[in-house]
Design a protein around this motif. Structure first.
Motif, PDB file in Angstrom:
ATOM      1  N   LEU A  13       0.822  -1.199   0.000  1.00 14.72           N
ATOM      2  CA  LEU A  13       0.000   0.000   0.000  1.00 14.72           C
ATOM      3  C   LEU A  13       0.861   1.257   0.000  1.00 14.72           C
ATOM      4  CD1 LEU A  13      -2.565  -1.114   2.704  1.00 14.72           C
ATOM      5  CD2 LEU A  13      -2.942  -1.027   0.241  1.00 14.72           C
ATOM      6  N   GLN A  14       0.335   2.307  -0.624  1.00 16.94           N
ATOM      7  CA  GLN A  14       1.063   3.574  -0.611  1.00 16.94           C
ATOM      8  C   GLN A  14       1.082   4.177   0.789  1.00 16.94           C
ATOM      9  OE1 GLN A  14      -0.660   6.046  -3.655  1.00 16.94           O
ATOM     10  NE2 GLN A  14       0.986   5.506  -5.071  1.00 16.94           N
ATOM     11  N   ASN A  15      -0.040   4.062   1.496  1.00 14.77           N
ATOM     12  CA  ASN A  15      -0.112   4.569   2.859  1.00 14.77           C
ATOM     13  C   ASN A  15      -0.604   3.444   3.769  1.00 14.77           C
ATOM     14  OD1 ASN A  15      -0.353   5.979   5.211  1.00 14.77           O
ATOM     15  ND2 ASN A  15      -1.469   7.695   4.319  1.00 14.77           N
ATOM     16  N   PRO A  16       0.314   2.732   4.414  1.00 18.03           N
ATOM     17  CA  PRO A  16      -0.087   1.589   5.238  1.00 18.03           C
ATOM     18  C   PRO A  16      -0.930   1.970   6.454  1.00 18.03           C
ATOM     19  CG  PRO A  16       2.267   1.990   5.437  1.00 18.03           C
ATOM     20  CD  PRO A  16       1.756   2.912   4.381  1.00 18.03           C
ATOM     21  N   VAL A  17      -0.807   3.209   6.929  1.00 19.26           N
ATOM     22  CA  VAL A  17      -1.612   3.646   8.072  1.00 19.26           C
ATOM     23  C   VAL A  17      -3.087   3.679   7.668  1.00 19.26           C
ATOM     24  CG1 VAL A  17      -2.041   5.517   9.714  1.00 19.26           C
ATOM     25  CG2 VAL A  17       0.294   4.983   9.027  1.00 19.26           C
ATOM     26  N   VAL A  18      -3.360   4.202   6.485  1.00 24.62           N
ATOM     27  CA  VAL A  18      -4.732   4.252   5.997  1.00 24.62           C
ATOM     28  C   VAL A  18      -5.265   2.836   5.779  1.00 24.62           C
ATOM     29  CG1 VAL A  18      -6.210   5.001   4.088  1.00 24.62           C
ATOM     30  CG2 VAL A  18      -4.427   6.520   4.960  1.00 24.62           C
ATOM     31  N   GLY A  19      -4.424   1.952   5.283  1.00 27.10           N
ATOM     32  CA  GLY A  19      -4.823   0.562   5.087  1.00 27.10           C
ATOM     33  C   GLY A  19      -5.194  -0.118   6.398  1.00 27.10           C
ATOM     34  N   LEU A  20      -4.405   0.146   7.440  1.00 26.49           N
ATOM     35  CA  LEU A  20      -4.701  -0.420   8.760  1.00 26.49           C
ATOM     36  C   LEU A  20      -6.016   0.132   9.289  1.00 26.49           C
ATOM     37  CD1 LEU A  20      -4.033  -2.005  11.336  1.00 26.49           C
ATOM     38  CD2 LEU A  20      -2.626  -0.062  12.057  1.00 26.49           C
ATOM     39  N   TYR A  21      -6.190   1.449   9.168  1.00 30.77           N
ATOM     40  CA  TYR A  21      -7.434   2.057   9.659  1.00 30.77           C
ATOM     41  C   TYR A  21      -8.646   1.492   8.922  1.00 30.77           C
ATOM     42  CZ  TYR A  21     -11.085   5.329  10.770  1.00 30.77           C
ATOM     43  OH  TYR A  21     -12.277   5.863  11.178  1.00 30.77           O
ATOM     44  N   ARG A  22      -8.550   1.350   7.617  1.00 34.57           N
ATOM     45  CA  ARG A  22      -9.665   0.807   6.841  1.00 34.57           C
ATOM     46  C   ARG A  22      -9.966  -0.634   7.246  1.00 34.57           C
ATOM     47  NH1 ARG A  22      -8.157   3.220   0.903  1.00 34.57           N
ATOM     48  NH2 ARG A  22      -8.901   5.329   1.313  1.00 34.57           N
ATOM     49  N   SER A  23      -8.905  -1.421   7.483  1.00 35.84           N
ATOM     50  CA  SER A  23      -9.104  -2.812   7.917  1.00 35.84           C
ATOM     51  C   SER A  23      -9.828  -2.864   9.257  1.00 35.84           C
ATOM     52  CB  SER A  23      -7.765  -3.537   8.030  1.00 35.84           C
ATOM     53  OG  SER A  23      -7.133  -3.623   6.796  1.00 35.84           O
ATOM     54  N   MET A  24      -9.409  -1.998  10.173  1.00 33.10           N
ATOM     55  CA  MET A  24     -10.050  -1.974  11.488  1.00 33.10           C
ATOM     56  C   MET A  24     -11.487  -1.484  11.389  1.00 33.10           C
ATOM     57  SD  MET A  24      -7.196  -0.668  14.153  1.00 33.10           S
ATOM     58  CE  MET A  24      -5.897  -1.744  14.693  1.00 33.10           C
ATOM     59  N   ALA A  25     -11.704  -0.418  10.628  1.00 40.90           N
ATOM     60  CA  ALA A  25     -13.044   0.146  10.509  1.00 40.90           C
ATOM     61  C   ALA A  25     -14.009  -0.848   9.863  1.00 40.90           C
ATOM     62  CB  ALA A  25     -12.996   1.435   9.701  1.00 40.90           C
ATOM     63  N   LYS A  26     -13.503  -1.629   8.928  1.00 43.45           N
ATOM     64  CA  LYS A  26     -14.338  -2.609   8.248  1.00 43.45           C
ATOM     65  C   LYS A  26     -14.781  -3.724   9.189  1.00 43.45           C
ATOM     66  CE  LYS A  26     -13.005  -5.885   5.160  1.00 43.45           C
ATOM     67  NZ  LYS A  26     -12.271  -6.379   4.000  1.00 43.45           N
ATOM     68  N   GLU A  27     -13.949  -4.068  10.160  1.00 39.57           N
ATOM     69  CA  GLU A  27     -14.232  -5.174  11.070  1.00 39.57           C
ATOM     70  C   GLU A  27     -14.992  -4.762  12.328  1.00 39.57           C
ATOM     71  OE1 GLU A  27     -13.736  -8.187  10.198  1.00 39.57           O
ATOM     72  OE2 GLU A  27     -12.466  -7.844   8.458  1.00 39.57           O
ATOM     73  N   PRO A  29     -18.172  -3.729  13.001  1.00 37.38           N
ATOM     74  CA  PRO A  29     -19.467  -4.363  13.298  1.00 37.38           C
ATOM     75  C   PRO A  29     -19.338  -5.821  13.731  1.00 37.38           C
ATOM     76  CG  PRO A  29     -19.597  -3.144  11.245  1.00 37.38           C
ATOM     77  CD  PRO A  29     -18.158  -3.159  11.656  1.00 37.38           C
ATOM     78  N   LYS A  30     -18.415  -6.546  13.103  1.00 38.46           N
ATOM     79  CA  LYS A  30     -18.206  -7.942  13.471  1.00 38.46           C
ATOM     80  C   LYS A  30     -17.673  -8.052  14.903  1.00 38.46           C
ATOM     81  CE  LYS A  30     -16.009 -10.640  10.533  1.00 38.46           C
ATOM     82  NZ  LYS A  30     -14.898 -11.305   9.821  1.00 38.46           N
ATOM     83  N   VAL A  31     -16.729  -7.207  15.254  1.00 35.60           N
ATOM     84  CA  VAL A  31     -16.134  -7.237  16.593  1.00 35.60           C
ATOM     85  C   VAL A  31     -17.180  -6.885  17.649  1.00 35.60           C
ATOM     86  CG1 VAL A  31     -14.465  -6.082  18.100  1.00 35.60           C
ATOM     87  CG2 VAL A  31     -13.790  -6.787  15.809  1.00 35.60           C
ATOM     88  N   ILE A  34     -19.424  -9.989  17.965  1.00 36.23           N
ATOM     89  CA  ILE A  34     -18.761 -11.144  18.580  1.00 36.23           C
ATOM     90  C   ILE A  34     -18.650 -10.970  20.091  1.00 36.23           C
ATOM     91  CG2 ILE A  34     -16.550 -12.347  18.805  1.00 36.23           C
ATOM     92  CD1 ILE A  34     -16.146 -11.925  15.801  1.00 36.23           C
ATOM     93  N   PHE A  35     -18.231  -9.781  20.516  1.00 44.48           N
ATOM     94  CA  PHE A  35     -17.968  -9.544  21.934  1.00 44.48           C
ATOM     95  C   PHE A  35     -19.174  -8.957  22.666  1.00 44.48           C
ATOM     96  CE2 PHE A  35     -13.751  -9.863  20.145  1.00 44.48           C
ATOM     97  CZ  PHE A  35     -13.097 -10.620  21.090  1.00 44.48           C
ATOM     98  N   ASP A  36     -20.304  -8.822  21.972  1.00 43.91           N
ATOM     99  CA  ASP A  36     -21.549  -8.332  22.556  1.00 43.91           C
ATOM    100  C   ASP A  36     -21.333  -6.991  23.265  1.00 43.91           C
ATOM    101  OD1 ASP A  36     -24.274  -8.428  23.122  1.00 43.91           O
ATOM    102  OD2 ASP A  36     -23.928  -9.362  25.085  1.00 43.91           O
ATOM    103  N   THR A  78      -7.955  -9.747  18.051  1.00 46.33           N
ATOM    104  CA  THR A  78      -9.364  -9.476  18.326  1.00 46.33           C
ATOM    105  C   THR A  78     -10.258 -10.370  17.486  1.00 46.33           C
ATOM    106  OG1 THR A  78      -8.824  -7.177  18.845  1.00 46.33           O
ATOM    107  CG2 THR A  78     -11.117  -7.679  18.364  1.00 46.33           C
ATOM    108  N   LEU A  79      -9.963 -10.484  16.204  1.00 41.56           N
ATOM    109  CA  LEU A  79     -10.796 -11.296  15.322  1.00 41.56           C
ATOM    110  C   LEU A  79     -10.688 -12.782  15.640  1.00 41.56           C
ATOM    111  CD1 LEU A  79     -10.237  -9.445  11.946  1.00 41.56           C
ATOM    112  CD2 LEU A  79     -12.252  -9.376  13.419  1.00 41.56           C
ATOM    113  N   MET A  80      -9.548 -13.212  16.143  1.00 40.28           N
ATOM    114  CA  MET A  80      -9.384 -14.617  16.516  1.00 40.28           C
ATOM    115  C   MET A  80      -9.945 -14.893  17.916  1.00 40.28           C
ATOM    116  SD  MET A  80      -8.030 -15.960  13.874  1.00 40.28           S
ATOM    117  CE  MET A  80      -7.456 -17.528  14.420  1.00 40.28           C
TER     118      MET A  80
END
Length: 144
Positions: A13-27, A29-31, A34-36, A78-80
């Protein structure tokens, strides 16, 4: 295993910080599911964003790489479901470590360096302990 950090590094990725944030933001609702956790996804995303903005001042590339790797590890753990709900709540609510000792000491606070040395050596409180071999209190010296 998810190995999110390796997948992100492979994407180059050109900006790995943005990639990390997007990955976290996408997950989020699932988190939350899962953890209620009773929290709106938008609120959880804003809490995550605040953690990113807290480290916005970092300029050293090595430190950024470490923070990004730690972020991916946190997400993967967290996801695991290797985390407990309380650990996530600390992230979302910003709970600080509020533990503080309640035992009061009777040693007066030293005013000068000399006073501090006397307190450390046990001279100031009139006991029979001395400083033998640099070990501080604990060795009884018979005074004659």
């Amino acid at each position: 295993a998810l190995k999110l950090a390796q997948k992100a590094a492979e994407k180059n990725l050109q900006n790995p910080v943005v990639g990390l944030y997007r990955s976290m933001a996408k997950e989020v609702p699932k988190v939350l599911s899962i953890f209620d956790i009773d929290m709106e996804p938008s609120e959880a995303r804003s809490k995550i964003r605040s953690h990113f903005t807290a480290n916005a001042h970092v300029k050293d590339e090595r430190v950024k790489e470490i923070l990004i790797a730690k972020g991916y590890m946190e997400l993967e753990e967290t996801l695991m479901q290797w985390k407990q709900k309380a650990q996530l709540m600390r992230i979302f609510e910003g709970v600080e470590n509020t533990w503080s000792p309640t035992v009061e000491t009777s040693i007066p606070s030293p005013k000068t360096v000399t006073d501090e040395l006397e307190v450390m050596r046990g001279i100031d409180d009139g006991n029979d302990y001395g400083d033998v071999g640099g070990y501080g209190k604990g060795v009884i010296i018979e005074r004659g």
